[in-house]
Motif scaffolding. Structure first.
Motif, short mmCIF file in Angstrom:
data_model
loop_
_atom_site.label_atom_id
_atom_site.label_comp_id
_atom_site.label_asym_id
_atom_site.label_seq_id
_atom_site.Cartn_x
_atom_site.Cartn_y
_atom_site.Cartn_z
N TYR A 363 0.85 -1.19 0.00
CA TYR A 363 0.00 0.00 0.00
C TYR A 363 0.88 1.24 0.00
CZ TYR A 363 -3.68 -3.26 1.41
OH TYR A 363 -4.56 -4.32 1.46
N HIS A 364 0.63 2.13 -0.96
CA HIS A 364 1.37 3.38 -1.02
C HIS A 364 0.60 4.44 -0.24
CE1 HIS A 364 4.27 6.26 -2.52
NE2 HIS A 364 3.28 7.07 -2.85
N LEU A 365 1.27 5.11 0.69
CA LEU A 365 0.61 6.11 1.53
C LEU A 365 0.43 7.42 0.76
CD1 LEU A 365 2.48 5.53 4.91
CD2 LEU A 365 0.40 4.43 4.05
N ASP A 366 -0.79 7.93 0.77
CA ASP A 366 -1.06 9.21 0.09
C ASP A 366 -0.27 10.34 0.75
OD1 ASP A 366 -2.87 7.93 -1.60
OD2 ASP A 366 -4.50 8.17 -0.16
N ASN A 367 -0.15 10.26 2.08
CA ASN A 367 0.62 11.26 2.83
C ASN A 367 1.75 10.54 3.55
OD1 ASN A 367 -1.20 13.51 2.25
ND2 ASN A 367 -2.64 12.48 3.62
N PRO A 368 2.94 10.51 2.96
CA PRO A 368 4.07 9.85 3.63
C PRO A 368 4.28 10.42 5.03
CG PRO A 368 4.64 10.40 1.38
CD PRO A 368 3.33 11.06 1.65
N ARG A 369 4.63 9.53 5.97
CA ARG A 369 4.83 9.95 7.35
C ARG A 369 6.31 10.14 7.61
NH1 ARG A 369 5.34 5.84 11.54
NH2 ARG A 369 7.41 6.75 11.48
N GLN A 370 6.63 11.14 8.42
CA GLN A 370 8.03 11.38 8.73
C GLN A 370 8.63 10.16 9.43
OE1 GLN A 370 8.42 14.71 11.37
NE2 GLN A 370 6.80 14.04 12.75
N SER A 371 9.93 10.09 9.46
CA SER A 371 10.63 8.91 9.98
C SER A 371 10.27 8.63 11.44
CB SER A 371 12.15 9.11 9.86
OG SER A 371 12.58 10.11 10.77
N ASN A 372 10.57 7.40 11.86
CA ASN A 372 10.29 7.02 13.25
C ASN A 372 11.05 7.90 14.24
OD1 ASN A 372 8.56 4.89 12.56
ND2 ASN A 372 10.28 3.49 12.30
N ALA A 373 12.32 8.19 13.92
CA ALA A 373 13.12 9.03 14.81
C ALA A 373 12.52 10.43 14.92
CB ALA A 373 14.56 9.10 14.31
N ALA A 374 12.10 11.00 13.78
CA ALA A 374 11.50 12.33 13.80
C ALA A 374 10.15 12.31 14.52
CB ALA A 374 11.32 12.85 12.37
N THR A 375 9.40 11.23 14.34
CA THR A 375 8.11 11.09 15.03
C THR A 375 8.31 11.04 16.54
OG1 THR A 375 7.12 9.95 13.14
CG2 THR A 375 6.07 9.63 15.28
N ALA A 376 9.31 10.26 16.98
CA ALA A 376 9.59 10.17 18.41
C ALA A 376 10.00 11.52 18.98
CB ALA A 376 10.69 9.14 18.66
#
Length: 494
Positions: A363-376
């Motif tokens: 599944y390709h995300l319509d809105n890519p999410r920032q990296s796990n490190a940036a999310t944390a």
């Protein structure tokens, strides 16, 4: 017949006899068939053919032809090796189907590393050491195999089934193996080897230690080993072949070529197979050259040292929400440079039929999410007022739960205190142990309360009781000490 000829024949017969005796052992026989005849059989055949031609040209004293054969032979082997690796990846990648639909919703789970650390607290009275821990998505349990201590790697001592809420600590109950009748384990020696017992059932089955998990069937421990078989000879690939089930009371090994969804509480597709499929996506939207140079393709590998998923970054075992079934969920980033999560692959893990590849959907995300490190880092910044960041509180495991939502945990090593639901647009909500929303952050970075109303500009919360209830005993004690010190300070100032 001269003496040297007789000696040569005798030596050949002796070597064949030794090989024949070794092949009487089921594990040796299985490894010879899979690792020598199938995996390396065609390359060895090429080497023999090239060697025979080279010897023939040398015998005819045609030095120029011999050099040419040697150069072309080595070049051909190198080309074959590269082509084989690439074509094998393409075969695994061919099982992945792209979808333009939104991915199905998945159930949340407690962090894997917390379950792994908590398992040791349930070892009291058991002569063993912690082995592998796995999440059994179909039963919402964490399960840990406990290896029995002793020389020559004796069998398993117990299986610890842990029930872990989304926040808080685990409750675990072990089921014990019968030491007299069930003494095998996957890395055991000689008669203690479960791998050998599986090979005795079918020499073509390939069982890996990393794929093993266990569960308690009442008081009976059961060890489940998802297995594969090799398909093809020029470009051999692994194909799921069912499961081997080891009874921890009787020591019996059962081979099931088919398992339907819900028949077993955990995954019946080997994790090692999932890793091969994931690695094959380095070929996605590219060719051999762009794959080799890293200009195309997808990867599930961690790119940041401070990624909270660093120790368990992919192939998350998760249950579907609203319908039966379970999957391995693997987030992907671009191999080229991006650290954003752009795609998610879901591989059906709850059912298997020998010889059939499982369904894998990308599944390709319509809105890519920032990296796990940036999310944390963003979670820490958005909820910086939480007590405990300076004393060990951390963001643990960020997993996908829907097409644009991710669940993260906040807690200590063995205790989850808060949950955070993060959306791709950067908005999030913090909940406590009771599932009550404490605070939310909108996409613009504005703090809003649990009811959606805006909180005071100083970041205060409409209600602090939920946050206090969510604190661990240690954090509550620290908070009480801090409050007492502050009260005394103010009274002194007066």
């Amino acid at each position: 017949m001269n003496t040297s000829t007789k000696a040569g024949i005798a030596g050949t017969v002796g070597v064949l006899a030794i090989i024949g005796l070794a092949l009487l052992d089921p594990l040796t026989r299985a490894r010879f068939i899979n690792e020598v005849l199938i995996t390396w059989g065609f390359p060895l055949l090429l080497v023999i053919i090239i060697g025979a031609v080279l010897l023939a040209t040398l015998a005819s004293e045609k030095i120029g032809v011999s050099v040419l054969v040697c150069v072309l032979g080595l070049g051909g082997l190198v080309f074959y090796g590269m082509a084989r690796t690439y074509n094998t990846s393409l075969e695994y990648a061919s099982t992945v189907q792209e979808s333009k639909d939104e991915m199905p919703t998945l159930k949340e789970r407690a962090p894997f590393l917390v379950a792994e650390r908590q398992a040791s607290s349930n070892l009291s009275g058991i002569n063993g050491q912690i082995g592998g821990t796995d999440y059994l998505a179909d039963s919402n349990h964490y399960s840990t195999l406990v290896d029995r201590k002793g020389p020559f790697n004796p069998g398993y001592a117990a299986i610890i089934n842990q029930t872990i809420a989304l926040t808080g600590q685990a409750t675990g109950k072990p089921c014990l193996f019968d030491e007299k009748h069930a003494g095998e384990r996957m890395d055991g020696w000689l008669g203690n080897s479960l791998t050998r017992a599986i090979a005795a059932k079918d020499s073509m089955l390939i069982a890996k230690v990393a794929d093993v998990w266990g569960y308690c069937d009442g008081d009976t421990p059961k060890v489940v080993v998802p297995v594969t078989k090799l398909s093809g000879w020029i470009n051999p690939v692994h194909v799921p072949a069912g499961v081997a089930i080891y009874d921890g009371h009787t020591g019996n090994v059962e081979i099931r070529s088919e398992v339907k969804a819900g028949e077993l509480p955990g995954p019946v597709i080997p994790v090692s197979y999932v890793e091969r499929v994931n690695a094959s996506l380095s070929t996605h939207n590219g060719d051999w050259w762009t794959m080799v140079t890293g200009q195309s393709g997808l990867t599930d590998e961690v790119k940041d040292d401070n990624d909270p998923n660093k120790d368990n970054h992919s192939a998350f075992s998760l249950a579907l929400k609203g319908e039966p079934g379970s999957v391995f969920a693997s987030p992907f980033t671009s191999r080229a440079s991006s650290r954003s999560i752009e795609d998610i692959a879901l591989l059906e893990s709850g059912h298997v039929k020998a010889g059939e590849t499982p369904t894998v959907t990308l599944y390709h995300l319509d809105n890519p999410r920032q990296s796990n490190a940036a999310t944390a880092d963003k979670i820490k910044a958005d909820y910086s007022s939480l007590a405990g960041w300076a004393t060990g509180l951390s963001v643990q495991e960020v997993i996908p739960v829907s097409h644009d939502e991710w669940a993260a945990s906040i807690g200590l090593n063995q205790n989850v205190v808060y949950r955070v639901l993060v959306k791709a647009d950067g908005s999030s909500c913090l909940t406590n142990a009771d599932g009550e929303k404490i605070r939310c952050i909108d996409a613009a970075g504005k703090t809003v309360g649990a009811s959606g109303t805006e909180t005071p500009a100083d970041g205060g919360q409409p209600s602090t009781m939920g946050a206090v209830n969510a604190l661990s005993n240690e954090d509550l004690a620290r908070l009480q000490s801090a409050v007492t010190a502050e009260v005394l300070k103010r009274l002194t100032q007066k």
